[in-house]
Motif scaffolding. Structure first.
Motif, PDB file in Angstrom:
ATOM      1  N   ASN A  71       3.488 -49.002 -45.711  1.00 48.15           N
ATOM      2  CA  ASN A  71       2.491 -49.966 -46.171  1.00 48.15           C
ATOM      3  C   ASN A  71       1.428 -49.405 -47.090  1.00 48.15           C
ATOM      4  O   ASN A  71       0.349 -49.978 -47.188  1.00 48.15           O
ATOM      5  N   THR A  72       1.714 -48.324 -47.735  1.00 47.56           N
ATOM      6  CA  THR A  72       0.729 -47.767 -48.664  1.00 47.56           C
ATOM      7  C   THR A  72       1.408 -47.436 -49.981  1.00 47.56           C
ATOM      8  O   THR A  72       2.174 -46.487 -50.074  1.00 47.56           O
ATOM      9  N   SER A  73       1.112 -48.235 -50.962  1.00 46.62           N
ATOM     10  CA  SER A  73       1.755 -48.063 -52.269  1.00 46.62           C
ATOM     11  C   SER A  73       1.242 -46.837 -53.015  1.00 46.62           C
ATOM     12  O   SER A  73       1.956 -46.280 -53.843  1.00 46.62           O
ATOM     13  N   ASP A  74       0.026 -46.403 -52.730  1.00 48.81           N
ATOM     14  CA  ASP A  74      -0.524 -45.264 -53.473  1.00 48.81           C
ATOM     15  C   ASP A  74      -0.131 -43.911 -52.892  1.00 48.81           C
ATOM     16  O   ASP A  74      -0.553 -42.878 -53.375  1.00 48.81           O
ATOM     17  N   LEU A  75       0.730 -43.899 -51.897  1.00 50.83           N
ATOM     18  CA  LEU A  75       1.188 -42.633 -51.312  1.00 50.83           C
ATOM     19  C   LEU A  75       1.900 -41.773 -52.349  1.00 50.83           C
ATOM     20  O   LEU A  75       1.693 -40.566 -52.416  1.00 50.83           O
ATOM     21  N   LYS A  76       2.712 -42.405 -53.193  1.00 51.59           N
ATOM     22  CA  LYS A  76       3.443 -41.654 -54.219  1.00 51.59           C
ATOM     23  C   LYS A  76       2.514 -41.131 -55.306  1.00 51.59           C
ATOM     24  O   LYS A  76       2.815 -40.142 -55.956  1.00 51.59           O
ATOM     25  N   LEU A  77       1.381 -41.780 -55.485  1.00 51.71           N
ATOM     26  CA  LEU A  77       0.430 -41.357 -56.510  1.00 51.71           C
ATOM     27  C   LEU A  77      -0.493 -40.235 -56.034  1.00 51.71           C
ATOM     28  O   LEU A  77      -1.144 -39.587 -56.839  1.00 51.71           O
ATOM     29  N   LEU A  78      -0.532 -40.038 -54.744  1.00 45.21           N
ATOM     30  CA  LEU A  78      -1.423 -39.037 -54.163  1.00 45.21           C
ATOM     31  C   LEU A  78      -0.986 -37.643 -54.603  1.00 45.21           C
ATOM     32  O   LEU A  78       0.161 -37.260 -54.438  1.00 45.21           O
ATOM     33  N   ASP A  79      -1.917 -36.905 -55.194  1.00 46.59           N
ATOM     34  CA  ASP A  79      -1.586 -35.594 -55.745  1.00 46.59           C
ATOM     35  C   ASP A  79      -2.139 -34.482 -54.846  1.00 46.59           C
ATOM     36  O   ASP A  79      -3.090 -33.807 -55.202  1.00 46.59           O
ATOM     37  N   CYS A  80      -1.553 -34.361 -53.678  1.00 50.47           N
ATOM     38  CA  CYS A  80      -1.919 -33.227 -52.826  1.00 50.47           C
ATOM     39  C   CYS A  80      -0.649 -32.697 -52.176  1.00 50.47           C
ATOM     40  O   CYS A  80       0.329 -33.420 -52.010  1.00 50.47           O
ATOM     41  N   ARG A  81      -0.677 -31.420 -51.870  1.00 52.67           N
ATOM     42  CA  ARG A  81       0.458 -30.777 -51.225  1.00 52.67           C
ATOM     43  C   ARG A  81      -0.004 -30.250 -49.877  1.00 52.67           C
ATOM     44  O   ARG A  81      -1.085 -29.695 -49.766  1.00 52.67           O
ATOM     45  N   LEU A  82       0.840 -30.454 -48.878  1.00 51.15           N
ATOM     46  CA  LEU A  82       0.473 -30.132 -47.505  1.00 51.15           C
ATOM     47  C   LEU A  82       1.504 -29.184 -46.888  1.00 51.15           C
ATOM     48  O   LEU A  82       2.700 -29.311 -47.152  1.00 51.15           O
ATOM     49  N   TYR A  83       1.028 -28.250 -46.074  1.00 50.79           N
ATOM     50  CA  TYR A  83       1.934 -27.367 -45.341  1.00 50.79           C
ATOM     51  C   TYR A  83       2.746 -28.230 -44.386  1.00 50.79           C
ATOM     52  O   TYR A  83       2.186 -28.991 -43.596  1.00 50.79           O
ATOM     53  N   THR A  84       4.077 -28.110 -44.479  1.00 51.97           N
ATOM     54  CA  THR A  84       4.948 -29.057 -43.795  1.00 51.97           C
ATOM     55  C   THR A  84       5.956 -28.358 -42.890  1.00 51.97           C
ATOM     56  O   THR A  84       6.946 -27.817 -43.369  1.00 51.97           O
TER      57      THR A  84
END
Length: 144
Positions: A44-57
């Motif tokens: 439900n969040t369209s701006d997730l793909k636009l988010l420019d951060c990288r996270l330890y996964t």
């Protein structure tokens, strides 16, 4: 020989001490509510793909290789970063980092062979949330 209430107190004290020494059953860890929160964020969040951060996964294998607590702790720490970076996160992430921290504390593990969060591969937010969701699904298949 003890008589009356003193004897009764002694019996109760012995019973209490013995029950404290008995091994406690493992707590059943079921995370369906957390998993549903993560799924909501993914869907439900369209701006997730636009988010420019990288996270330890961390991955499912990190969780399964005797490191469930540190894996969940890493996810919790990185969710906190994600919420700070993601200004429009719905419902401020449902207090997701707090729920994951509580989950991490409830899992038993030895810390000696586990990687610190900074050693995991950095991934985009969408991949991070999908890996978190997959790890929670794996956990639920074992414990629910």
């Amino acid at each position: 020989m003890l008589r009356g209430s003193l004897a009764l107190v002694s019996v109760h004290l012995c019973f209490f001490c013995l029950s404290a020494l008995m091994p406690q059953p493992a707590t059943k860890v079921c995370t369906k509510d957390i998993m549903n929160n993560v799924q909501f964020l993914i869907n439900n969040t369209s701006d997730l793909k636009l988010l420019d951060c990288r996270l330890y996964t961390p991955t499912i294998s990190d969780y399964q290789q005797k490191c469930p607590s540190s894996t969940m702790k890493c996810f919790a720490d990185e969710v906190k970063v994600l919420i700070e970076e993601w200004e429009t996160v719905p419902y401020r992430g449902f207090r997701l980092n707090i729920k994951l921290e509580k989950l991490a504390k409830s899992l038993n593990q030895t810390e000696s062979e586990c990687l610190q969060c900074e050693f995991f591969k950095e991934q985009k937010a969408e991949k991070f949330l999908n890996d978190l969701h997959s790890t929670l699904q794996s956990m639920n298949s074992q414990h629910c």
